[in-house]
Scaffold this active site. Structure first.
Site, PDB file in Angstrom:
ATOM      1  N   ASP A 139       0.788  -1.039  -0.102  1.00 64.02           N
ATOM      2  CA  ASP A 139       0.060  -0.187   0.018  1.00 64.02           C
ATOM      3  C   ASP A 139       0.824   1.223   0.104  1.00 64.02           C
ATOM      4  O   ASP A 139       1.987   1.333   0.610  1.00 64.02           O
ATOM      5  CB  ASP A 139      -1.005   0.014   1.143  1.00 64.02           C
ATOM      6  N   GLU A 156       1.163  -0.587  -5.037  1.00 65.25           N
ATOM      7  CA  GLU A 156       0.366   0.314  -5.347  1.00 65.25           C
ATOM      8  C   GLU A 156       0.979   1.905  -5.429  1.00 65.25           C
ATOM      9  O   GLU A 156       1.394   2.442  -4.329  1.00 65.25           O
ATOM     10  CB  GLU A 156      -0.973   0.853  -4.232  1.00 65.25           C
TER      11      GLU A 156
END
Length: 489
Positions: free
Chosen positions: A226, A286
């Site tokens: 993330d 990401e």
């Protein structure tokens, strides 16, 4: 604007099966499926999806042709940001279940051939994490576990401190929060409840490797990392922090130290595999970053990083998109990343983005599946896209943080109570109003439904004509008019 259509020409490439066999790693032309655990399936009737619900739904993933699923966070959390504020990185939050439930899910996944990829959230923790409390108290080994700074003197208010820099957070406001007990500011690129780790601290890096090993030992197949660009920030030689243009974030995103950190994690996963065997464990990154940065995140020739840095180019699809626009979106990746790294991936939605049906229109939802499947490489399907789920507006005059919930509504399994998601009529988010017509059970029964087309395309994707043959040919694409985008395999 004319009607956009897509022509998919499938060439029968006779005799190429042997070329595909063993030519690619499992992830290179895989079909990934993102599950938002709160919204996939509720097994205990409390209106919130859970791990046992995911276990029940794994057969469905096999039915629709998925290779793997990555799960948004299921770890212990106060839920200030729906689980992206983690208080314990090696335990399951009770709303989702237990570690034993996780192990049962993993065992079933392995039995039916579905790989499990976990969300890894290394940029920050919850402010209720034990590590943060220790850092506030300057306990031995935790003094600099997070990013702390004294701040600047306020000329208007003697004795008061101003933030160390003008940095603005992702969700607005200052990135700096004063902590009265420690008498310093701490950095938080996201919510103030999400203090940023200091990855220049060796102990932080070791702790994160311990987290990876904990889940690898349980048997997971990889990690989606993330908020990759936010891991490091620029520090001046004197220890101060430079101001930046709020629209640029030159000092608070995509620092080269982040690239090196990804290489470190990839090296760790490769060493783990060498020691323990098994198939490749993947890293999905990401990063809403330019291609030149994603290039570095993959590797630099001597070091390897993430196998799959998400390609968000197709997020530009909308109601007025024509075939030449599509070509422009595809060209960027294919002319640079595919040419250089021989890898590609295609994403049209996730838990932070409005659903693709709402962006392109109901009449184009099937075309999007043709587009993603026809292009080479990895496809990433956000839960519900395979049946054409739409946004559920949950508030008026919403903030950015609130609008993210629009694409997180409960999965629509059937036309029963709460769309088959839960036995309760009260769910954590409302079920979409169209669930009577848009649900798995109904679309299974229709001969040419969106779901049926999706499944057929996934089967086609596993054929030798659609395998990622690297430079062996058999693929081309392009806009042949304003309204027709053609893919040849």
């Amino acid at each position: 604007m004319g009607k956009l259509t897509l022509s998919l020409v499938v060439l029968a490439l006779v005799g190429l099966t042997s070329l595909a066999s063993g030519a690619t790693d499992w992830w290179e032309d895989s079909s990934l499926y993102q599950i938002y655990p709160r919204s996939f399936k509720d097994s205990d009737g409390n209106g919130i999806g859970d791990i046992n619900g995911i276990t029940e739904g794994l057969d469905y993933l096999k039915e629709i042709g998925m290779t793997a699923t990555w799960l948004s966070p299921i770890f212990k959390s106060p839920m200030a940001d729906n689980g992206y504020d983690i208080s314990n990185f090696t335990d399951i939050d009770p709303i989702f279940g237990t570690l034993e439930d996780f192990d049962v899910m993993l065992k079933k996944a392995k039995a039916i051939g579905i790989k499990i990829i976990l969300d890894f959230v290394p940029n920050h923790s919850s402010n209720e994490c034990e590590w943060f409390e220790k850092s506030i108290n300057r306990e031995d080994g935790y003094e600099d576990f997070y990013v702390w700074a004294d701040g600047k003197d306020d000329p208007q208010n003697p004795g008061k401190k101003l933030p160390p820099s003008n940095w603005e957070g992702v969700f607005g406001g200052s990135m700096w929060k004063w902590n009265e007990k420690r008498q310093q500011f701490y950095l938080h690129q996201f919510l103030e409840e999400q203090p940023d780790f200091n990855f220049r601290n060796k102990q932080v890096r070791e702790k994160m490797l311990d987290v990876l090993k904990f889940w690898l030992d349980r048997g997971v197949d990889g990690f989606r990392i993330d908020a990759v660009p936010h891991m490091f920030e620029k520090v001046n030689d004197d220890g101060s922090y430079p101001d930046e243009d709020p629209t640029n974030h030159y000092y608070t995103q995509d620092q080269y130290e982040t690239v090196e950190l990804l290489y470190e994690w990839r090296e760790f996963l490769e060493a783990y595999r060498k020691k323990n065997g098994g198939e490749t464990r993947v890293l999905l990154a990401e990063a809403y970053s330019p291609l030149t940065m994603l290039d570095k995140y993959i590797g630099n020739g001597t070091h390897q990083g993430a196998q799959i840095p998400f390609n968000f180019a197709l997020w530009g699809l909308n109601l007025t998109t024509n075939a030449r626009d599509v070509q422009g979106m595809v060209d960027g990746w294919m002319s640079f990343m595919w040419k250089k790294h021989q890898t590609a991936n295609w994403v049209t939605g996730n838990h932070d983005m409005g659903r693709v049906v709402d962006r392109v229109g109901e009449n184009k939802k099937d075309l999007i599946h043709f587009l993603l499947t026809g292009l080479p490489g990895v496809t990433v399907t956000y839960y519900g896209e395979e049946i054409g789920m739409s946004n559920v507006v949950t508030c008026e005059n919403c903030s950015y943080v609130e609008t993210r919930s629009f694409s997180r509504s409960p999965f629509q399994w059937n036309d029963g109570e709460s769309a088959g998601f839960s036995s309760s009529n009260e769910t954590w988010l409302p079920v979409a109003e169209d669930y009577k017509s848009v649900n798995v059970e109904r679309l299974r029964s229709l001969p040419r439904s969106t779901l049926k087309m999706f499944v057929a395309l996934q089967k086609l994707k596993t054929s030798s004509a659609f395998k990622a043959f690297k430079n062996k040919g058999g693929f081309s694409y392009g806009a042949i008019s304003e309204n027709v985008f053609q893919i040849i395999r």
